[in-house]
Structure formats: C-alpha cells, structure tokens
Design a protein around this motif. Sequence first.
Motif, mmCIF file in Angstrom:
data_model
loop_
_atom_site.group_PDB
_atom_site.id
_atom_site.type_symbol
_atom_site.label_atom_id
_atom_site.label_comp_id
_atom_site.label_asym_id
_atom_site.label_seq_id
_atom_site.Cartn_x
_atom_site.Cartn_y
_atom_site.Cartn_z
ATOM 1 N N MET A 270 8.250 -13.611 -5.794
ATOM 2 C CA MET A 270 6.895 -13.443 -6.321
ATOM 3 C C MET A 270 5.850 -13.591 -5.220
ATOM 4 O O MET A 270 4.869 -12.850 -5.166
ATOM 5 N N ASN A 271 6.067 -14.550 -4.351
ATOM 6 C CA ASN A 271 5.134 -14.741 -3.234
ATOM 7 C C ASN A 271 5.121 -13.532 -2.310
ATOM 8 O O ASN A 271 4.065 -13.116 -1.825
ATOM 9 N N ILE A 272 6.300 -12.961 -2.060
ATOM 10 C CA ILE A 272 6.386 -11.772 -1.204
ATOM 11 C C ILE A 272 5.671 -10.593 -1.865
ATOM 12 O O ILE A 272 4.918 -9.859 -1.225
ATOM 13 N N MET A 273 5.903 -10.415 -3.149
ATOM 14 C CA MET A 273 5.278 -9.321 -3.886
ATOM 15 C C MET A 273 3.753 -9.451 -3.877
ATOM 16 O O MET A 273 3.040 -8.487 -3.599
ATOM 17 N N VAL A 274 3.254 -10.634 -4.185
ATOM 18 C CA VAL A 274 1.802 -10.844 -4.251
ATOM 19 C C VAL A 274 1.178 -10.712 -2.863
ATOM 20 O O VAL A 274 0.093 -10.130 -2.709
ATOM 21 N N SER A 275 1.855 -11.235 -1.850
ATOM 22 C CA SER A 275 1.353 -11.099 -0.481
ATOM 23 C C SER A 275 1.239 -9.632 -0.078
ATOM 24 O O SER A 275 0.284 -9.224 0.595
ATOM 25 N N SER A 276 2.192 -8.813 -0.508
ATOM 26 C CA SER A 276 2.149 -7.390 -0.176
ATOM 27 C C SER A 276 0.972 -6.705 -0.867
ATOM 28 O O SER A 276 0.402 -5.745 -0.334
ATOM 29 N N TYR A 277 0.600 -7.206 -2.043
ATOM 30 C CA TYR A 277 -0.564 -6.647 -2.733
ATOM 31 C C TYR A 277 -1.849 -6.988 -1.982
ATOM 32 O O TYR A 277 -2.752 -6.148 -1.861
ATOM 33 N N VAL A 278 -1.938 -8.218 -1.469
ATOM 34 C CA VAL A 278 -3.101 -8.599 -0.663
ATOM 35 C C VAL A 278 -3.211 -7.697 0.563
ATOM 36 O O VAL A 278 -4.295 -7.211 0.912
ATOM 37 N N ASN A 279 -2.078 -7.435 1.199
ATOM 38 C CA ASN A 279 -2.075 -6.539 2.364
ATOM 39 C C ASN A 279 -2.471 -5.119 1.964
ATOM 40 O O ASN A 279 -3.159 -4.421 2.722
ATOM 41 N N ALA A 280 -2.028 -4.687 0.791
ATOM 42 C CA ALA A 280 -2.402 -3.345 0.301
ATOM 43 C C ALA A 280 -3.912 -3.252 0.103
ATOM 44 O O ALA A 280 -4.532 -2.226 0.414
ATOM 45 N N LEU A 281 -4.506 -4.320 -0.412
ATOM 46 C CA LEU A 281 -5.963 -4.345 -0.582
ATOM 47 C C LEU A 281 -6.677 -4.265 0.768
ATOM 48 O O LEU A 281 -7.659 -3.530 0.919
ATOM 49 N N LYS A 282 -6.159 -5.017 1.732
ATOM 50 C CA LYS A 282 -6.779 -5.026 3.070
ATOM 51 C C LYS A 282 -6.696 -3.658 3.727
ATOM 52 O O LYS A 282 -7.665 -3.177 4.318
ATOM 53 N N ASP A 283 -5.514 -3.048 3.623
ATOM 54 C CA ASP A 283 -5.270 -1.775 4.308
ATOM 55 C C ASP A 283 -5.695 -0.562 3.474
ATOM 56 O O ASP A 283 -5.639 0.566 3.968
ATOM 57 N N LYS A 284 -6.045 -0.825 2.198
ATOM 58 C CA LYS A 284 -6.369 0.264 1.265
ATOM 59 C C LYS A 284 -5.221 1.274 1.178
ATOM 60 O O LYS A 284 -5.408 2.480 1.126
ATOM 61 N N ASN A 285 -4.024 0.707 1.172
ATOM 62 C CA ASN A 285 -2.800 1.496 1.103
ATOM 63 C C ASN A 285 -2.074 1.119 -0.182
ATOM 64 O O ASN A 285 -1.573 -0.002 -0.317
ATOM 65 N N ALA A 286 -2.031 2.008 -1.146
ATOM 66 C CA ALA A 286 -1.533 1.697 -2.487
ATOM 67 C C ALA A 286 -0.006 1.645 -2.530
ATOM 68 O O ALA A 286 0.661 2.467 -3.160
ATOM 69 N N PHE A 287 0.553 0.656 -1.858
ATOM 70 C CA PHE A 287 1.997 0.448 -1.876
ATOM 71 C C PHE A 287 2.269 -1.044 -1.816
ATOM 72 O O PHE A 287 1.691 -1.758 -0.981
ATOM 73 N N ILE A 288 3.127 -1.546 -2.722
ATOM 74 C CA ILE A 288 3.488 -2.959 -2.700
ATOM 75 C C ILE A 288 5.003 -3.109 -2.696
ATOM 76 O O ILE A 288 5.741 -2.211 -3.094
ATOM 77 N N THR A 289 5.446 -4.270 -2.246
ATOM 78 C CA THR A 289 6.872 -4.587 -2.192
ATOM 79 C C THR A 289 7.305 -5.173 -3.531
ATOM 80 O O THR A 289 6.714 -6.146 -4.002
ATOM 81 N N LEU A 290 8.331 -4.587 -4.131
ATOM 82 C CA LEU A 290 8.791 -5.016 -5.444
ATOM 83 C C LEU A 290 10.244 -5.482 -5.387
ATOM 84 O O LEU A 290 11.029 -4.992 -4.568
ATOM 85 N N PRO A 291 10.612 -6.417 -6.276
ATOM 86 C CA PRO A 291 11.999 -6.907 -6.301
ATOM 87 C C PRO A 291 12.930 -5.942 -7.019
ATOM 88 O O PRO A 291 12.500 -5.111 -7.817
ATOM 89 N N SER A 292 14.219 -6.070 -6.729
ATOM 90 C CA SER A 292 15.259 -5.329 -7.442
ATOM 91 C C SER A 292 16.252 -6.323 -8.032
ATOM 92 O O SER A 292 16.646 -7.282 -7.368
ATOM 93 N N MET A 293 16.666 -6.087 -9.268
ATOM 94 C CA MET A 293 17.600 -6.985 -9.933
ATOM 95 C C MET A 293 18.982 -6.927 -9.297
ATOM 96 O O MET A 293 19.427 -5.876 -8.848
ATOM 97 N N GLU A 294 19.660 -8.070 -9.306
ATOM 98 C CA GLU A 294 21.038 -8.175 -8.838
ATOM 99 C C GLU A 294 21.974 -8.049 -10.046
ATOM 100 O O GLU A 294 22.004 -8.916 -10.916
ATOM 101 N N LYS A 295 22.741 -6.993 -10.100
ATOM 102 C CA LYS A 295 23.584 -6.747 -11.265
ATOM 103 C C LYS A 295 24.657 -7.807 -11.476
ATOM 104 O O LYS A 295 24.954 -8.198 -12.599
#
Length: 306
Positions: A270-295
């Motif tokens: 969650m911290n990684i995901m939210v941090s990537s959103y902050v970076n997206a806001l700074k860079d004005k680049n609409a891409f964030i890092t999202l988790p993937s489930m472990e089957k």
Amino acid sequence: MLNRVLEIAEENRYISLDRGFIVIESKGKELGRIPLDDVAVLLLSAQSVTLTKNIINALAERGCISVFCGKNYIPQSIVTPVGLHTFHSKILKMQIDSSEPFKKKIWQQIVIRKIEHQAIVLEIFGKDSALVKKISRMVKSGDTDNREAYAARMYWLELFGDSFVRNKNGDGINAMLNYGYAIMRSAMIRAICVHGLEPALGLFHDNNQNTFCLSDDFFEVYRPVVDAVVYKLVQQQETELTPTVKKTLAQILNVPVTIRNEKSQIIQSMNIMVSSYVNALKDKNAFITLPSMEKDVYGTSSIEQV
C-alpha cells in the motif's frame, strides 16, 4: 513494524497506556499488553470500551489509524493522524490541480486491476473466469461504461452462486466481507495520510459525506484478496463472523502480493502504491504502481498460513 491489527471485540474492556505498551484490562485484571510500535490499526468493534485520550494520541503519533465500528463492522468514525508529512500543503495543491483526464486514467488502471484480481479469485477456486477476464479488457478511461459494476455482478454470481446478494448491511458472509474490507480500508487510509495526501479528494468516489474518497478508490484493488480469504473460510464451513474468523481476517494485511516484481505484504505494498501516486502527481504522468495477487496463497496453502 506497524503491521498488526488490534481488535477490541469483547465488551467492558479498559485500555490504557504503560511504558510503550497498550494494556487491556477487564474488571481490574490485566488481560494482555501489546507494543504500541506494532499496531497499524486499532479496531474497536465492541460497544462498551473505555480508553484514554493518551492511547489515541500515542497511536496517531506513530501513524496508526483508530477505527470505531458500528453495525455489521462498518466503520462509523475513524481517527486519522494529522501533520505526518512535511510537504502536506504542497501535495494537497497537486491533488487539487490534477486534471480530470489524469484522474480518469488512474481510475481506469485501478478498475482493470481490480477486475483482473476478481478473475484470479475465480481461477483459484476452479470457477469460470472467462467473462470477467473479458470485461477487464473493456474498461475505458474513467470507466465511463461502468464495467466495474458489470464485472461485480458476474463475479459474485460465479463465486457464491445465485442465492448470494452482496449487501453491506447483511450478516453471514456479508458481515465477514465487511470486516475484512474495514481492515483493508483503514490500512489504506493510514498509507494515504502518511504520504501527505488528502483522503477526501478522490479519483472516482465523490461524496460530500465521505472523508475518505481516495482510500475507497485505492483499496478497490485489494477487495478481491478479502473475497478470496472469505471464500476459503466458507469452504471450511465458516459462514458467520466468529472470533476465529475475525482472528484470521485480522491477519489479512500480512498476505503477500507482488509489486514492482517483488513479493511484499499488503500493508507494505500500500505504501508503494500510494507513493507512486504522489510521484504521478509530481510528474503529471498518469501511471501508478499496482499490486498483483499471489495465486498460491489461497490455492494450496491453508487459511491459517494466510
């Protein structure tokens, strides 16, 4: 490390602070003590709990969220820390200035990943995932066609059958889902506050009475993790929110996911995901890092290991 959910579920408990520990008592007898530094979420589901202001303040200083639950374990109020981030005002301005196309593209990514996770849950338990997978490839920017809702209808029908109706005020399986979602949502609120974001400023969720719209946006990708744990419990003949079930669901923040090509516990991801959103806001680049489930967490492992 802040990764523990502390629930007070039994009535007539007194909670106090003693030399860096949360102390839980009943009728003058100490029942246990937990290090403050271990707690990420304090979940108060019992109705008759007495606690001191020092407890709430001490937890807030450490970035912990305190959740006061009402009926069916739906949070009625949440105490969030303030002033945890040095550049809160700067980040707030970036949130306010973010464009609608930016927010719509981020929301599209979240919806796609949520639906992909729903398909994974169906695959894990031997259900037909073809339609849900197909829907995940149909999501437009901003999900203007509301593919999320369509996928949800097909998903619940396939997962729990015709007789199941998702109801946030329901009991049984619904109450189990509500409890797991409450834990996930609270942890996401904590991650958002820690990173200096304003939780009321959402991407898709927009309700004047909801202080945590952004959390409700972000934690959508984690809902299927709760669904998988609950379904596994149902397979083990657990269909009510018993103390045993709550104990299992309280560990859900420690479930492993993959993010940035590495395994991580949900609370860390969650911290990684939210941090990537902050970076997206700074860079004005609409891409964030999202988790993937472990089957394999749900397919071959016992629920106790989860």
